[in-house]
Design a protein around this motif. Structure first.
Motif, PDB file in Angstrom:
ATOM      1  N   ASN A  53      81.806  30.749  21.300  1.00 42.89           N
ATOM      2  CA  ASN A  53      80.623  30.982  20.466  1.00 42.89           C
ATOM      3  C   ASN A  53      80.948  31.394  19.036  1.00 42.89           C
ATOM      4  OD1 ASN A  53      78.598  30.415  22.500  1.00 42.89           O
ATOM      5  ND2 ASN A  53      79.355  32.250  23.529  1.00 42.89           N
ATOM      6  N   TRP A  99      76.303  29.343  23.665  1.00 44.42           N
ATOM      7  CA  TRP A  99      75.246  29.148  22.681  1.00 44.42           C
ATOM      8  C   TRP A  99      75.416  27.858  21.880  1.00 44.42           C
ATOM      9  CZ3 TRP A  99      71.137  32.045  23.326  1.00 44.42           C
ATOM     10  CH2 TRP A  99      71.276  33.286  23.948  1.00 44.42           C
ATOM     11  N   THR A 156      75.164  23.876  20.948  1.00 43.87           N
ATOM     12  CA  THR A 156      74.161  22.839  21.190  1.00 43.87           C
ATOM     13  C   THR A 156      74.824  21.647  21.871  1.00 43.87           C
ATOM     14  OG1 THR A 156      72.938  23.515  19.209  1.00 43.87           O
ATOM     15  CG2 THR A 156      72.442  21.334  20.122  1.00 43.87           C
ATOM     16  N   THR A 182      72.213  19.584  15.349  1.00 45.78           N
ATOM     17  CA  THR A 182      73.126  20.732  15.468  1.00 45.78           C
ATOM     18  C   THR A 182      74.085  20.556  16.647  1.00 45.78           C
ATOM     19  OG1 THR A 182      71.592  21.995  16.863  1.00 45.78           O
ATOM     20  CG2 THR A 182      71.407  22.275  14.468  1.00 45.78           C
ATOM     21  N   VAL A 190      73.801  27.775  16.587  1.00 45.97           N
ATOM     22  CA  VAL A 190      72.711  28.223  15.720  1.00 45.97           C
ATOM     23  C   VAL A 190      71.790  29.198  16.439  1.00 45.97           C
ATOM     24  CG1 VAL A 190      72.770  26.170  14.260  1.00 45.97           C
ATOM     25  CG2 VAL A 190      71.338  26.177  16.322  1.00 45.97           C
ATOM     26  N   ASP A 191      72.208  29.623  17.617  1.00 50.43           N
ATOM     27  CA  ASP A 191      71.447  30.607  18.386  1.00 50.43           C
ATOM     28  C   ASP A 191      72.424  31.627  18.960  1.00 50.43           C
ATOM     29  OD1 ASP A 191      68.650  29.600  18.345  1.00 50.43           O
ATOM     30  OD2 ASP A 191      69.573  27.853  19.317  1.00 50.43           O
ATOM     31  N   GLY A 192      71.843  32.708  19.476  1.00 48.14           N
ATOM     32  CA  GLY A 192      72.659  33.704  20.162  1.00 48.14           C
ATOM     33  C   GLY A 192      73.064  34.859  19.268  1.00 48.14           C
ATOM     34  N   THR A 211      71.628  38.401  10.221  1.00 47.35           N
ATOM     35  CA  THR A 211      71.526  37.293  11.154  1.00 47.35           C
ATOM     36  C   THR A 211      71.513  35.984  10.369  1.00 47.35           C
ATOM     37  OG1 THR A 211      69.115  37.135  11.140  1.00 47.35           O
ATOM     38  CG2 THR A 211      70.114  38.750  12.644  1.00 47.35           C
ATOM     39  N   ARG A 212      71.604  34.890  11.094  1.00 45.06           N
ATOM     40  CA  ARG A 212      71.603  33.571  10.464  1.00 45.06           C
ATOM     41  C   ARG A 212      70.192  33.100  10.079  1.00 45.06           C
ATOM     42  NH1 ARG A 212      72.924  32.674  15.971  1.00 45.06           N
ATOM     43  NH2 ARG A 212      75.103  32.241  15.500  1.00 45.06           N
ATOM     44  N   TYR A 213      69.196  33.840  10.490  1.00 45.59           N
ATOM     45  CA  TYR A 213      67.817  33.359  10.328  1.00 45.59           C
ATOM     46  C   TYR A 213      67.188  33.822   9.013  1.00 45.59           C
ATOM     47  CZ  TYR A 213      68.775  32.768  15.270  1.00 45.59           C
ATOM     48  OH  TYR A 213      69.357  32.424  16.461  1.00 45.59           O
ATOM     49  N   LEU A 258      67.289  29.642   9.313  1.00 42.00           N
ATOM     50  CA  LEU A 258      68.366  28.689   9.056  1.00 42.00           C
ATOM     51  C   LEU A 258      68.203  27.976   7.723  1.00 42.00           C
ATOM     52  CD1 LEU A 258      68.917  27.006  12.544  1.00 42.00           C
ATOM     53  CD2 LEU A 258      70.269  28.825  11.473  1.00 42.00           C
TER      54      LEU A 258
END
Length: 619
Positions: free
Chosen positions: A202, A248, A250, A257, A262-264, A287-289, A291
């Motif tokens: 991950n 996590w 894709t 993706t 892109v999650d987790g 966080t990454r958000y 995106l």
């Protein structure tokens, strides 16, 4: 005219030899280093060199003894060694087992041995353990030794090496597809492996995502490792962080993706340098958000929502209060940039402050971050600031300034113009596409490190991919500058010295005996000849490979052994050893180890980050 040039060069060289001996704008004394004695066989004999330390008396003198086949020791120097911290033993008998002793006031402070059966090679060999090839999503991959860092992991005064193993399918953030796991190994110089950390599935492998910091963060005399982690990271003692079964990535092949993460959850972990044990893990900030919240005026002025821009990382170590090393983690280059400073105390990581260019009033800092970072005390307050490219964040997390020059790939910080106060920053800038803002941005610029005042700039609307600032010509003060746009320039004015320029535009290295730096590129070291305006080859390392594709970086370059000249670490073609190359050119002066200069020592810590850049001193 030629004789006048030679005279000027000699005078500058002499001044350079004597001035830097005890200069250290801000020393870093957080490591209790040994003498770092090293011996390298040469055609003239056994070449020995060792460290001069900041705390040494100016008149300190050394003696060198040799013992052969266990017999009586013989003093090799007729007079105390005071001019340099090196010695060439021309009378060595290679058919004997030899041991050299370095002595200070009659006391042995270091030793070096070479057996009769040992090969006489121009480097030190450090055996390494290559991870086995593997497979992911139906595609096989293998491992290559990649970037490295150094730290005194066990507190014995000698540096150990932390090496990143890069899978052959490592990816840049925009690329779809799976990447193998990244491993971090720690080695003694003998080749003994202390531990291996598996960053897990991950953490996506790549130059933009797998940065690592090696430093003594808690001041206990032993170095730690700090890096981004995730569910499934395995520490040096085999313990798994987070959810061991979480994946996590894709797996949908139709997704933009595919193969990305892109999650987790995302973590920041501090590892023990002796064992690789995870000491503390905290949630990674930010966080990454969202995106699609990371695009902007940097690079091609674009954006995405596929993890391309959200997964751009860099990192560094900074003494934000002037004395305590902090890991500093940076996310975002082309648009939004978030800089987060941490502190590690009593076994716990905690955030100190967050700088976010998306906040009101800070929009001018967006799109200004490089594929790298530099750390120095830019405003002379005794505390370090973080220069991320065309923007600098103050030690307290406030914006110091933004130049508006936009994102770039190369960054050099130092006393580049000696006649000016403070430090200067030389950068090259990307001007991709036909965006209106790109036509107003220079390809190359020099600016004041404390204020962001632009000293000179050139190449508006042109795209510069690589650039260097370094003192390679003694006829002009300070650094000379060059990139893929234009010729060789004066650092103080930007004036073109000659339309010709060095054959490489990559790393620099102190290798010979004069104050000018040499050029390090792929597996060679060269020197700019300012009289013929050509590049002369000094060393081509055989049987080794460079890193990171066309960038041609070594695993590490830095003053990790011997006197003030720098060493270069390359991996062997067979990936079974690291080779540490040490100059055998006799010195003409002595200087304190570059690792005692704070800015330089911090440069070694961030050298592996993103697009590797060479270290610079503060003087």
């Amino acid at each position: 005219m030629a004789s006048l040039k030679v005279l000027i060069a000699c005078v500058c060289s002499l001044l350079g030899c004597f001035l830097p001996l005890f200069l250290c704008a801000q020393p870093y004394l957080g490591e209790h280093l040994s003498r770092g004695l090293v011996g390298i066989p040469s055609e003239q004999g056994m070449y020995l060199s060792w460290r001069m330390l900041y705390e040494d008396e100016k008149d300190i003198a050394f003696d060198v003894y040799r013992q052969s086949n266990g017999g009586n020791e013989i003093k090799l120097n007729q007079t105390p060694i005071q001019k340099t911290t090196d010695f060439l033993d021309r009378e060595v008998d290679w058919s004997a087992d030899n041991r050299w002793s370095l002595r200070l006031n009659g006391r042995e402070v270091a030793s070096w041995s070479h057996s009769k059966n040992q090969p006489r090679q121009p480097y030190l060999s450090v055996p390494i353990d290559r991870p086995e090839a593997n497979e992911v999503a139906g595609t096989s991959y293998s491992y290559m030794a990649n970037d490295a860092s150094v730290g005194d992991l066990d507190g014995d005064g000698e540096y150990e090496i932390v090496l990143k193993w890069n899978p052959s399918n490592a990816k840049n953030p925009p690329q779809r597809g799976f990447a193998g796991n990244t491993y971090l190994d720690a080695y003694k110089l003998s080749g003994k492996r202390l531990w291996r950390i598996d960053l897990g599935p991950n953490i996506r492998s790549g130059a933009a995502t797998t940065n690592f910091l090696v430093f003594d963060f808690d001041g206990d005399g032993k170095t730690e490792l700090c890096c981004k982690t995730a569910d499934g990271t395995v520490d040096g003692e085999g313990r798994i962080l987070g959810d061991a079964d979480a994946d996590w990535r894709t797996w949908d092949k139709q997704s933009p993706t595919y193969g990305k993460i892109v999650d987790g959850p995302e973590y920041l972990t501090m590892f023990d340098g002796m064992t690789g044990r995870a000491i503390d893990t905290q949630e990674y900030i930010p966080t990454r958000y969202p995106l699609d919240g990371w695009g902007g005026v940097g690079g091609n002025c674009g954006n995405d929502n596929t993890g391309g821009r959200s997964d751009r990382f860099s990192a560094c170590v900074a003494l934000l209060d002037g004395k305590t090393p902090s890991p500093v983690m940076i996310r975002g280059w082309y648009g939004r940039t978030v800089v987060v400073a941490w502190i590690f105390e009593k076994g716990v990581l905690r955030p100190l402050w967050t700088f976010d260019s998306a906040l009101p009033g800070l929009e001018g800092y967006s799109g200004m971050a490089n594929h790298g970072v530099s750390v120095a005390d830019f405003d002379h307050d005794g505390c370090d600031e973080i220069c991320v490219g065309a923007m600098t964040v103050d030690h307290n997390g406030k914006g110091l300034y933004t130049t508006g020059l936009r994102h770039g790939d190369a960054l050099h910080v130092g006393k580049l113009i000696p006649s000016r106060n403070g430090l200067q920053v030389f950068g090259i800038h990307e001007n991709e596409g036909k965006h209106a803002i790109a036509q107003k941005t220079p390809a190359v610029a020099m600016f004041d490190g404390a204020t962001g005042e632009i000293i000179w700039q050139d190449g508006f609307g042109r795209d510069a991919g690589r650039g260097v600032a370094a003192d390679i010509d003694p006829r002009y003060e300070g650094a000379e500058c060059w990139c893929n746009v234009g010729g060789l320039r004066r650092g103080d004015t930007g004036e073109i010295i000659t339309p010709k320029k060095p054959s490489s535009c990559n790393f620099t290295v102190y290798w010979d005996a004069d104050p000018q730096v040499e050029l390090l590129d792929h597996i060679s070291i060269s020197k700019w000849n300012w009289e013929t305006e050509t590049t002369d080859l000094l060393l081509k390392a055989e049987g080794v490979v460079s890193n990171n594709g066309t960038k041609g970086n070594p695993c590490l370059s830095g003053d990790i052994l011997g006197d003030w000249r720098e060493e270069v670490i390359w991996a062997s073609e067979g990936q079974n050893e690291l080779r540490i190359y040490v100059t055998t050119i006799p010195a003409v002066d002595r200087r304190i180890t570059l690792m005692n200069d704070r800015q330089y020592r911090l440069s070694i810590a961030w050298q592996n980050v993103a697009y590797n850049q060479p270290p610079h001193t503060s003087y």
